[in-house]
Design a protein around this motif. Structure first.
Motif, short mmCIF file in Angstrom:
data_model
loop_
_atom_site.label_atom_id
_atom_site.label_comp_id
_atom_site.label_asym_id
_atom_site.label_seq_id
_atom_site.Cartn_x
_atom_site.Cartn_y
_atom_site.Cartn_z
N GLU A 140 0.86 -1.15 0.04
CA GLU A 140 -0.02 0.12 0.05
C GLU A 140 0.80 1.30 -0.05
O GLU A 140 1.76 1.18 0.68
CB GLU A 140 -0.71 -0.04 1.22
CG GLU A 140 -2.33 -0.93 1.07
CD GLU A 140 -3.32 -0.29 2.04
OE1 GLU A 140 -2.97 0.64 2.68
OE2 GLU A 140 -4.21 -1.13 2.03
N ASP A 165 -1.55 -4.60 3.27
CA ASP A 165 -3.04 -4.44 3.52
C ASP A 165 -3.09 -3.12 4.31
O ASP A 165 -4.44 -2.79 4.82
CB ASP A 165 -4.10 -5.44 4.15
CG ASP A 165 -3.28 -5.95 5.40
OD1 ASP A 165 -2.36 -5.51 6.04
OD2 ASP A 165 -3.67 -6.74 5.70
N HIS A 192 -5.16 -0.58 -3.23
CA HIS A 192 -5.34 -1.57 -2.59
C HIS A 192 -4.85 -2.79 -3.02
O HIS A 192 -5.15 -3.17 -4.24
CB HIS A 192 -6.65 -1.95 -2.39
CG HIS A 192 -7.24 -1.21 -1.06
ND1 HIS A 192 -9.00 -1.08 -0.99
CD2 HIS A 192 -6.90 -0.27 -0.33
CE1 HIS A 192 -9.08 -0.49 -0.04
NE2 HIS A 192 -7.94 0.26 0.37
N SER A 200 -12.37 0.98 3.07
CA SER A 200 -12.62 0.42 4.29
C SER A 200 -13.18 1.48 5.13
O SER A 200 -13.13 2.63 5.01
CB SER A 200 -11.29 -0.04 5.05
OG SER A 200 -10.40 0.65 5.35
N ASP A 203 -10.25 3.67 6.24
CA ASP A 203 -10.10 4.72 4.92
C ASP A 203 -11.03 5.98 5.27
O ASP A 203 -10.55 7.08 5.06
CB ASP A 203 -10.22 4.16 3.77
CG ASP A 203 -9.34 2.82 3.23
OD1 ASP A 203 -8.24 3.00 3.80
OD2 ASP A 203 -9.64 2.30 2.63
N ILE A 226 -9.36 5.55 -4.14
CA ILE A 226 -8.75 4.21 -3.85
C ILE A 226 -8.39 3.59 -5.22
O ILE A 226 -9.65 3.20 -5.79
CB ILE A 226 -9.60 3.58 -2.85
CG1 ILE A 226 -9.70 4.31 -1.43
CG2 ILE A 226 -8.99 2.22 -2.63
CD1 ILE A 226 -10.64 3.74 -0.65
N GLY A 228 -7.59 -0.03 -7.31
CA GLY A 228 -7.17 -1.22 -7.39
C GLY A 228 -7.26 -1.96 -8.84
O GLY A 228 -7.29 -1.23 -9.70
#
Length: 241
Positions: A140, A165, A192, A200, A203, A226, A228
């Protein structure tokens, strides 16, 4: 040898043997010139890149092997040198060339959002840039884009690198750096490595902590993005900011 007889120098010279893949390369280049890169499959675009890196080899099979192993063109460029070295057919020099290609793509993406243009007016370029920088990292990262009063980019900095993570983020350090740069707005970005960009609860809490400190100082947090492998999430779009 009898006088006046010319030496035997053999028959006509044989034509040089042209490797079978040369015709394929020409067709691949013609296809690129005709339809452009966006119309090519990942392995086709990668094959064209490998043509330049390994000019004396047939690279179609290697391109397909790389896509099979890593999943996509971007993931091949984003793979670590150690993982690339696991692929038969890649050596130290060719791996370095692939990482140079990645750096070129990232530099181009950064320039698209930093050449005296308001970042908010180039949102799709911003997302492309963040994805190229962070989507395939194994750890991360917490990145901040610092903006001036016209929402132009002042600085793009990775503030923290964490684990697979978790990344520790210190809101007061974020604001301290913002004041040092005379930034009046921020865009927060982190990745992520799991691939799922869903925010999350941690976050969301961290973002609200930064907003609470920034707002009285006249610093706006435009968004927290975020990144991914499967896409991105925007806390503002999700009404979490």
């Amino acid at each position: 040898m009898p006088a006046g007889k010319k030496p035997d120098i053999g028959g006509p010279a044989e034509a040089p043997i042209v490797p079978h893949y040369h015709g394929h390369r020409e067709r691949a280049r013609d296809r690129f010139n005709t339809v452009g890169g966006d119309a090519l499959a990942d392995y086709e675009l990668l094959e064209l890149l490998l043509h330049m890196i390994l000019p004396q080899r047939d690279t179609k099979a290697l391109a397909k092997d790389l896509i099979t192993k890593f999943g996509s063109f971007s993931e091949v460029l984003g793979a670590s040198p150690q993982r690339l070295a696991e692929v038969k057919g890649l050596g130290e020099t060719s791996i370095t060339h692939l990482k140079v290609a990645q750096a070129v793509a990232q530099r181009y993406g950064r320039d698209q959002i930093s050449l005296e243009k308001p970042v908010l007016a180039a949102w799709s370029q911003l997302l492309d840039y963040c994805r190229s920088q962070m989507a395939f990292e194994k750890l991360e990262q917490f990145r901040i884009l610092f903006l001036d009063k016209k929402n132009r980019l002042i600085a793009d900095e990775v503030q923290q690198v964490g684990t697979i993570d978790h990344t520790p983020v210190y809101p007061r350090e974020v604001i301290r750096r913002s004041l040092e740069l005379s930034a009046t707005a921020l865009i927060l970005v982190h990745n992520h490595p799991s691939g799922d960009p869903a925010p999350s609860s941690a976050d969301v809490r961290m973002t609200k902590d930064i907003v609470d400190i920034a707002k009285p100082l006249g610093i706006t947090v435009h968004d927290h993005i975020i990144i991914g492998k499967s896409g991105h999430a925007s806390l503002r779009s999700l009404k979490l900011l």
